[in-house]
Enzyme design. Structure first.
Site, PDB file in Angstrom:
ATOM      1  N   ASP A 123     -11.612   7.432   5.928  1.00 52.01           N
ATOM      2  CA  ASP A 123     -10.794   6.299   6.363  1.00 52.01           C
ATOM      3  C   ASP A 123     -10.198   6.604   7.736  1.00 52.01           C
ATOM      4  OD1 ASP A 123      -9.298   3.916   6.132  1.00 52.01           O
ATOM      5  OD2 ASP A 123      -7.580   5.024   5.356  1.00 52.01           O
ATOM      6  N   HIS A 173     -11.651   2.074   2.592  1.00 50.97           N
ATOM      7  CA  HIS A 173     -11.079   2.621   1.365  1.00 50.97           C
ATOM      8  C   HIS A 173     -12.037   2.704   0.189  1.00 50.97           C
ATOM      9  CE1 HIS A 173      -6.637   1.829   2.631  1.00 50.97           C
ATOM     10  NE2 HIS A 173      -7.339   2.452   3.556  1.00 50.97           N
ATOM     11  N   LYS A 203      -7.140   2.269  -2.555  1.00 47.36           N
ATOM     12  CA  LYS A 203      -7.646   3.312  -1.668  1.00 47.36           C
ATOM     13  C   LYS A 203      -8.384   4.360  -2.478  1.00 47.36           C
ATOM     14  CE  LYS A 203      -6.384   6.075   2.290  1.00 47.36           C
ATOM     15  NZ  LYS A 203      -5.517   6.198   3.437  1.00 47.36           N
ATOM     16  N   ASP A 218      -9.589  -2.935   2.060  1.00 46.76           N
ATOM     17  CA  ASP A 218      -9.693  -2.323   3.390  1.00 46.76           C
ATOM     18  C   ASP A 218     -11.053  -1.638   3.396  1.00 46.76           C
ATOM     19  OD1 ASP A 218      -9.619  -0.055   5.242  1.00 46.76           O
ATOM     20  OD2 ASP A 218      -7.484  -0.453   5.504  1.00 46.76           O
ATOM     21  N   GLU A 247      -3.250  -3.318  -2.111  1.00 48.77           N
ATOM     22  CA  GLU A 247      -4.345  -2.639  -1.401  1.00 48.77           C
ATOM     23  C   GLU A 247      -4.713  -1.346  -2.124  1.00 48.77           C
ATOM     24  OE1 GLU A 247      -3.407  -1.390   2.626  1.00 48.77           O
ATOM     25  OE2 GLU A 247      -5.509  -1.041   3.115  1.00 48.77           O
ATOM     26  N   HIS A 283      -8.410  -5.922   5.171  1.00 47.19           N
ATOM     27  CA  HIS A 283      -8.101  -5.112   6.347  1.00 47.19           C
ATOM     28  C   HIS A 283      -9.440  -4.736   6.947  1.00 47.19           C
ATOM     29  CE1 HIS A 283      -3.789  -3.433   5.555  1.00 47.19           C
ATOM     30  NE2 HIS A 283      -3.808  -4.707   5.880  1.00 47.19           N
ATOM     31  N   ASP A 316      -6.864  -3.398  10.879  1.00 47.18           N
ATOM     32  CA  ASP A 316      -6.110  -2.185  10.550  1.00 47.18           C
ATOM     33  C   ASP A 316      -6.829  -0.963  11.107  1.00 47.18           C
ATOM     34  OD1 ASP A 316      -4.460  -0.279   9.524  1.00 47.18           O
ATOM     35  OD2 ASP A 316      -5.112  -0.486   7.447  1.00 47.18           O
ATOM     36  N   ASP A 334     -10.056   4.954  10.513  1.00 52.49           N
ATOM     37  CA  ASP A 334      -9.415   3.872  11.259  1.00 52.49           C
ATOM     38  C   ASP A 334      -9.795   3.842  12.727  1.00 52.49           C
ATOM     39  OD1 ASP A 334      -7.681   2.333   9.315  1.00 52.49           O
ATOM     40  OD2 ASP A 334      -7.037   4.374   8.880  1.00 52.49           O
ATOM     41  N   TRP A 360       0.864  -1.186   0.000  1.00 54.59           N
ATOM     42  CA  TRP A 360       0.000   0.000   0.000  1.00 54.59           C
ATOM     43  C   TRP A 360       0.901   1.237   0.000  1.00 54.59           C
ATOM     44  CZ3 TRP A 360      -0.156   3.934   3.734  1.00 54.59           C
ATOM     45  CH2 TRP A 360      -1.034   4.983   3.397  1.00 54.59           C
TER      46      TRP A 360
HETATM   47  C1  RNT Z   1      -3.798   3.124   4.885  1.00 54.86           C
HETATM   48  C2  RNT Z   1      -3.868   1.662   4.670  1.00 54.86           C
HETATM   49  C3  RNT Z   1      -2.729   0.850   5.213  1.00 54.86           C
HETATM   50  C4  RNT Z   1      -2.218   1.322   6.553  1.00 54.86           C
HETATM   51  C5  RNT Z   1      -1.275   0.383   7.255  1.00 54.86           C
HETATM   52  C6  RNT Z   1      -0.556   1.035   8.379  1.00 54.86           C
HETATM   53  O1  RNT Z   1      -4.908   3.800   4.490  1.00 54.86           O
HETATM   54  O2  RNT Z   1      -5.072   1.180   5.176  1.00 54.86           O
HETATM   55  O3  RNT Z   1      -3.063  -0.481   5.205  1.00 54.86           O
HETATM   56  O4  RNT Z   1      -3.269   1.616   7.423  1.00 54.86           O
HETATM   57  O5  RNT Z   1      -0.438  -0.202   6.359  1.00 54.86           O
HETATM   58 ZN    ZN Z   2      -5.375  -0.903   5.324  1.00 53.61          ZN
END
Ligand code: RNT
Ligand code: ZN
Length: 418
Positions: free
Chosen positions: A292, A260, A224, A257, A222, A284, A325, A294, A181
């Site tokens: 995003d 994303h 986004k 993820d 990955e 993720h 994640d 988290d 990523w």
């Molecule tokens: C970021 C991605 C990625 C990170 C990690 C730390 O938007 O989700 O996966 O969060 O690699």
């Molecule tokens: Zn991620």
């Protein structure tokens, strides 16, 4: 209500509770090391900000500052969570003994020997991630940079990470997913959208030309949608990443993820879509709030729906690689880790306890009224008793019994980190 009564309620619907618990106990879920220190790692100046479009907010005291502290904190989480765990590492968590510092393009397996020791002592597998952010060589692009010197540096980093992933897989005797990523993108409307994507594609090709055994190392791509400071354009968009993985199925897998995508898109629906084509995918699991962000994973509708799809699509038979994640710096980090991991275990156990076969027949026979009623009524089955029994069998605290342990650790250990 006793566990036996609860078990009988599920048995009446044809659900074998013991089989569900045993199944869940055998499925690895990757615990991300980066919740413990706000994604800072050990290889760069910890006072420098996180870059790449991701951000932690909050400054709750007690973050881990050294490998020893991070490992001690992970040990606390392991004690509080049922189920099989892997440890998800980032390259920035390399451990340098006696001034043996190496830049990211020169990282070697030996810089992860202490993590191997840690995992071996606890019977854990490991996953890995090259770290394409929070580093002076981000210009700000990495694998898509027009500056050949920058791009080469990051390609070398990716290759070094393939070698490290192979080492982790071999030492620990379990496959290692290695997730690519980057936060590459632009804050404002670009003049050239194609160039960065062509360079990104070439760079991933170069990274994956490093030899590895695809049964042991699973490179992931990955995607986004956007990040903070890179709102206008993301090089590794959904179409780019998924197409790359689809055209290179023999050497990598797609990673989704759930933070994303555009807000009305859901990863739960994308799981069967991808599994119709890919033998294996990676996830993720996170919790996006408006972006995003988290946030710590909760037992919310989408987490439950993701787990249902994993279960129903045969994802537990090695087709879905599951990782967490998220990173919340505003609350006790051990509790954050633990709540999120336990929430995913709960969602997965609920999914395994759903009468999926019976529901499928109702759908196939067009009995949608019955299906709606049955789905709604399954929500009030006595799940709490089964969850408590699952925790007891795993030798970890039940709900209501673990937070006091975290608070004691905060008092005795975390609060002394000043
Ligand atoms: C970021 C991605 C990625 C990170 C990690 C730390 O938007 O989700 O996966 O969060 O690699
Ligand atoms: Zn991620």
């Amino acid at each position: 209500m006793s566990y036996e009564t609860a078990k009988a309620a599920y048995a009446a619907l044809g659900v074998d509770v013991d089989a569900a618990m045993a199944r869940l106990q055998s499925v690895p879920v990757s615990l991300h090391c980066w919740q413990g220190d706000d994604v800072r790692g050990f290889d760069t100046d910890p006072s420098k900000p996180l870059t790449g479009g991701i951000q932690t907010t909050g400054n709750y005291p007690g973050r881990a500052r050294t490998p020893e502290e991070l490992m001690a904190d992970i040990d606390e989480v392991l004690k509080l969570c049922p189920g099989t765990k892997k440890i998800n590492l980032h390259a920035s968590y390399a451990i340098f003994e006696d001034g043996d510092w190496a830049d990211r393009d020169k990282l070697e397996p030996r810089h992860f020997a202490r993590w191997v020791e840690f995992c071996k002592a606890r019977g854990l597998g490991a996953d890995f991630n090259p770290t394409f952010f929070s580093h002076p060589k981000c210009d700000p692009l990495t694998l898509s940079s027009p500056n050949e010197d920058t791009r080469r540096f990051w390609v070398e980093h990716g290759k070094a990470c393939i070698r490290i992933s192979q080492y982790l897989a071999e030492e620990l005797g379990q496959p290692c997913t290695m997730n690519i990523w980057t936060g590459d993108g632009f804050k404002d409307i670009p003049a050239d959208r194609m160039g960065p994507r062509q360079r990104y594609k070439a760079s991933i090709d170069e990274i994956l030309s490093e030899p590895y055994d695809f049964n042991k190392v699973k490179p992931c791509i990955e995607s986004k949608v956007f990040g903070i400071g890179v709102e206008a354009y993301t090089v590794g968009s959904a179409e780019f990443s998924l197409t790359y993985a689809a055209m290179n199925k023999e050497k990598c897998i797609p990673l989704m993820d759930n933070g994303h995508y555009h807000p009305t898109e859901v990863v739960s629906d994308k799981i069967p879509a991808l599994l119709a084509f890919f033998p294996e995918i990676a996830l993720h699991i996170t919790r996006p709030i408006r972006w995003d962000s988290d946030h710590v994973v909760r037992l919310d509708d989408e987490t439950q729906e993701i787990c249902k799809e994993i279960v129903r699509c045969g994802g537990l038979d090695g087709r879905v690689n599951i990782a967490l994640d998220y990173f919340d710096a505003s609350i006790n980090r051990i509790a954050a880790w633990t709540v999120g991991f336990r929430s995913v275990q709960k969602a997965m156990l609920q999914a395994l306890l759903t009468p999926n076969a019976a529901f499928k027949i109702m759908q196939d026979e067009g009995r949608f009224t019955e299906l709606l009623v049955a789905q709604e009524e399954s929500k009030t089955l006595p799940f709490g008793e089964i969850w408590a029994e699952y925790c007891r069998r795993a030798g970890v605290p039940e709900d209501g019994q673990w937070l006091a342990q975290v608070q004691a650790y905060e008092r005795d250990v975390l609060s002394k980190r000043v």
